[in-house]
Design a protein around this motif. Structure first.
Motif, mmCIF file in Angstrom:
data_model
loop_
_atom_site.group_PDB
_atom_site.id
_atom_site.type_symbol
_atom_site.label_atom_id
_atom_site.label_comp_id
_atom_site.label_asym_id
_atom_site.label_seq_id
_atom_site.Cartn_x
_atom_site.Cartn_y
_atom_site.Cartn_z
ATOM 1 N N GLN A 56 0.831 -1.204 0.000
ATOM 2 C CA GLN A 56 0.000 0.000 0.000
ATOM 3 C C GLN A 56 0.869 1.260 0.000
ATOM 4 O O GLN A 56 0.591 2.217 -0.724
ATOM 5 N N GLU A 57 1.923 1.260 0.804
ATOM 6 C CA GLU A 57 2.816 2.420 0.856
ATOM 7 C C GLU A 57 3.598 2.563 -0.453
ATOM 8 O O GLU A 57 3.795 3.676 -0.947
ATOM 9 N N ARG A 60 1.290 4.078 -3.005
ATOM 10 C CA ARG A 60 1.119 5.514 -2.780
ATOM 11 C C ARG A 60 2.338 6.286 -3.275
ATOM 12 O O ARG A 60 2.217 7.298 -3.958
ATOM 13 N N ARG A 61 3.534 5.781 -2.970
ATOM 14 C CA ARG A 61 4.764 6.475 -3.367
ATOM 15 C C ARG A 61 5.016 6.417 -4.875
ATOM 16 O O ARG A 61 5.608 7.331 -5.440
ATOM 17 N N GLY A 63 2.558 5.939 -7.250
ATOM 18 C CA GLY A 63 1.433 6.421 -8.040
ATOM 19 C C GLY A 63 0.742 5.321 -8.832
ATOM 20 O O GLY A 63 -0.031 5.598 -9.745
#
Length: 92
Positions: A56-57, A60-61, A63
């Protein structure tokens, strides 16, 4: 299963790339291809060698969507570029 269902035995990351149509990795002499940023590059750039990160991280990082990140993590794992443990994913 291999004989009866016409399955393909895959033993390397290169064979996986060939089967799914990704082709070969970008070589150092391929300047035009080397200037493009691929999704796999975005996933690698979102990782750290010291700090484990969750999919998930990383999504997010980078895109990208979580499913895309997980696919690229699997390929990077087969290439030996990343490692995984209970805390998450790291660069190898």
């Amino acid at each position: 299963m291999l004989r009866e269902l016409e399955a393909t035995c895959v033993t390397t990351a290169g064979e996986v790339r060939e089967l799914i149509g990704w082709g070969e990795l970008i070589g150092p002499g391929d300047q035009e291809a080397a200037t493009r940023t691929t999704d796999a590059t975005r996933v690698r750039d979102a990782l750290s060698a010291r700090v484990a990160r969750t999919p998930q991280e990383i999504a997010r990082r980078s895109g990208l969507g979580i499913a895309d990140v997980q696919s690229h993590l699997g390929m990077l794992y087969l290439d030996g570029a990343v490692t995984s443990d209970a805390a998450g994913w790291r660069l190898a």
